[in-house]
Design a protein around this motif. Structure first.
Motif, PDB file in Angstrom:
ATOM      1  N   PHE A   1       0.851  -1.178   0.000  1.00 25.27           N
ATOM      2  CA  PHE A   1       0.000   0.000   0.000  1.00 25.27           C
ATOM      3  C   PHE A   1       0.891   1.233   0.000  1.00 25.27           C
ATOM      4  O   PHE A   1       2.078   1.171   0.337  1.00 25.27           O
ATOM      5  N   GLY A   2       0.316   2.347  -0.408  1.00 24.98           N
ATOM      6  CA  GLY A   2       1.078   3.578  -0.454  1.00 24.98           C
ATOM      7  C   GLY A   2       0.945   4.354   0.838  1.00 24.98           C
ATOM      8  O   GLY A   2      -0.101   4.332   1.485  1.00 24.98           O
ATOM      9  N   GLY A   3       2.011   5.042   1.213  1.00 27.56           N
ATOM     10  CA  GLY A   3       1.979   5.845   2.424  1.00 27.56           C
ATOM     11  C   GLY A   3       2.977   6.980   2.329  1.00 27.56           C
ATOM     12  O   GLY A   3       3.651   7.161   1.308  1.00 27.56           O
ATOM     13  N   LEU A   4       3.079   7.740   3.409  1.00 32.81           N
ATOM     14  CA  LEU A   4       3.981   8.895   3.456  1.00 32.81           C
ATOM     15  C   LEU A   4       5.251   8.591   4.220  1.00 32.81           C
ATOM     16  O   LEU A   4       6.233   9.316   4.096  1.00 32.81           O
ATOM     17  N   GLY A   5       5.222   7.524   5.043  1.00 35.92           N
ATOM     18  CA  GLY A   5       6.408   7.191   5.822  1.00 35.92           C
ATOM     19  C   GLY A   5       6.508   7.949   7.127  1.00 35.92           C
ATOM     20  O   GLY A   5       7.592   8.377   7.527  1.00 35.92           O
ATOM     21  N   ILE A   6       5.369   8.126   7.821  1.00 37.22           N
ATOM     22  CA  ILE A   6       5.405   8.763   9.141  1.00 37.22           C
ATOM     23  C   ILE A   6       4.650   7.902  10.139  1.00 37.22           C
ATOM     24  O   ILE A   6       3.652   7.263   9.810  1.00 37.22           O
TER      25      ILE A   6
END
Length: 448
Positions: free
Chosen positions: A122-127
């Motif tokens: 899945f896609g995310g922002l990395g926070i």
């Protein structure tokens, strides 16, 4: 000798008394029985009334809920807002979210999305985010991710996501908005609180597949043959990456270690347990969970590769959470390492996903247990207190984070200049002192 007509012969008197006393005993027994029965009935009535007045009288409160639902359904002004499903799902969401920030009602769409996330990419922002004082706060951006590249820092408060205020948003609701298909955009507004200034930034970030290296270390030993390793999070490759770093430093003559867990938001429990195991004998308790009814699950150190008992310091701060608190608490309780820095975040609860029976397609995510250190210290909501407390300001904490992760720029901070890492220097000084004392004692033993 004649008898008075009112007198009784001895024989008659004896038999009359024998008949009288059993009758008296009978009525006394019946009376006592009625008294006990009345007492029991009275106790039951009193208990029923007491139960009816208690908070756990489910029927009373179910009736209350039904009445409120009836009035809302039939009298609320906007008919399109009071569909049965909307009313029930909203009520269930409110019930779960009122318990803690991590419990949540998952409607069919949310439940399906969660299953897809755990089974594939899945896609995310990395926070990593959490709630601090009810405010959505960044615990740490993962290095080399969209959030990291955009300059998001630990402690930043997310006040809007896609133009929607986060003031009354649940933690899981925020995560759901931040995640999405890779290569899609999400806009966020952050509030950065400094020691003397506050700043609002609006950012547009592009989601990506998140894959990061979790272990970084200084390739050369510090004075006193002290090694330095930093773990940014606990994921599947962490254990092997950590072991590779240890092997390299030991081959170079490492005699003491600083393990930096500052701004580590946690990750996989198994990874945190395996890291702790490298410094403990096999079978030692690392952490355990405890739920209702004293249900416990215990996690002990494995029989894998072990490290020599060299002196060790662990650095923690207020953004060290979950898995990093498990490692720090275990090695502190077993007196294997000295903790230096600040009290940790205090995220130590276990969530279970429980599908709801029937064909609703819904589920609940419910906090069912809490983590405890080997000495039975609860982590959740409390955190781990360091052995040596060295507090620093918010501004200094951000600058130190930048120095550790990307020293070539200041992420746009005004007047950014490098500062001394007082927590790290204290760890080096302490380890050199321990080594000096140990070497001196060994020389005394050798002399004698």
């Amino acid at each position: 000798m004649g008898h008075s007509p009112n007198s009784l012969s001895p024989w008659v008197q004896g038999h009359s008394m024998k008949r009288f006393f059993p009758t008296l005993h009978f009525f006394m027994a019946v009376g006592i029985g009625f008294l006990i029965a009345n007492l029991l009935i009275g106790m039951r009535i009193h208990g029923s009334l007491a139960a009816a007045d208690g908070r756990d009288d489910e029927y009373r409160y179910m009736n209350l809920f039904s009445q409120v639902l009836y009035h809302v359904r039939n009298q609320y002004v906007d008919r399109e807002k009071v569909a049965w499903e909307d009313l029930y799902f909203s009520a269930l969401s409110g019930m779960l979210s009122s318990l803690d920030p991590h419990s949540q009602f998952l409607d069919p769409k949310s439940f399906e999305g969660m299953q897809q996330e755990t089974s594939g990419a899945f896609g995310g922002l990395g926070i990593q985010i959490g709630l601090r004082d009810g405010i959505l706060t960044v615990i740490a951006p993962m290095e080399d991710t969209p959030a990291f590249e955009a300059g998001i820092l630990p402690g930043d408060r997310i006040i809007e996501i896609n133009g929607e205020s986060t003031q009354e948003m649940s933690l899981d609701g925020a995560v759901e908005l931040l995640r999405g298909e890779p290569d899609t955009d999400v806009s966020i507004t952050i509030l950065r609180m400094g020691d003397e200034r506050r700043e609002i930034k609006k950012l547009t970030l592009t989601r990506a597949i998140i894959s990061v290296t979790s272990v970084k270390y200084d390739k050369e030993l510090h004075p006193g043959n002290i090694g330095y390793i930093r773990i940014s999070q606990f994921n599947s490759p962490t254990e092997q990456e950590f072991q590779d770093a240890l092997n390299d430093l030991v081959d170079k003559g490492m005699e003491a270690l600083v393990l930096d867990l500052r701004n580590n938001p946690g990750g996989l429990l198994s990874s945190a347990v395996n890291i702790s195991s490298k410094f403990l004998p096999p079978g030692e308790l690392v952490v355990f969970t405890r739920g209702r009814g004293a249900r416990e699950q215990r996690f002990t150190s494995s029989t894998g590769e072990k490290q020599p008992p060299y002196p060790m310091a662990i650095l923690v701060n207020s953004y060290s959470a979950s898995g990093s608190e498990i490692v720090a608490g275990a090695l502190q309780d077993h007196r294997r390492a000295v903790l230096i820095g600040e009290r940790t975040f205090g995220k130590g609860s276990v969530q279970s996903v429980l599908p709801v029976r029937g064909d609703s397609g819904a589920a609940i995510r419910l906090t069912t247990a809490k983590y405890y250190t080997p000495s039975e210290r609860v982590i959740h909501g409390v955190g781990i207190e360091p052995d040596i407390l060295i507090p620093i300001t918010d501004d200094m904490d951000r600058i130190l984070y930048i120095q550790r992760t990307r020293p070539e720029n200041g992420f746009g901070l005004p007047d950014w200049e490098p500062v001394e890492d007082v927590q790290l220097e204290r760890a080096f000084d302490m380890l050199r002192g321990i080594k000096h004392f140990t070497d001196h004692k060994n020389q005394e033993y050798a002399w004698h």
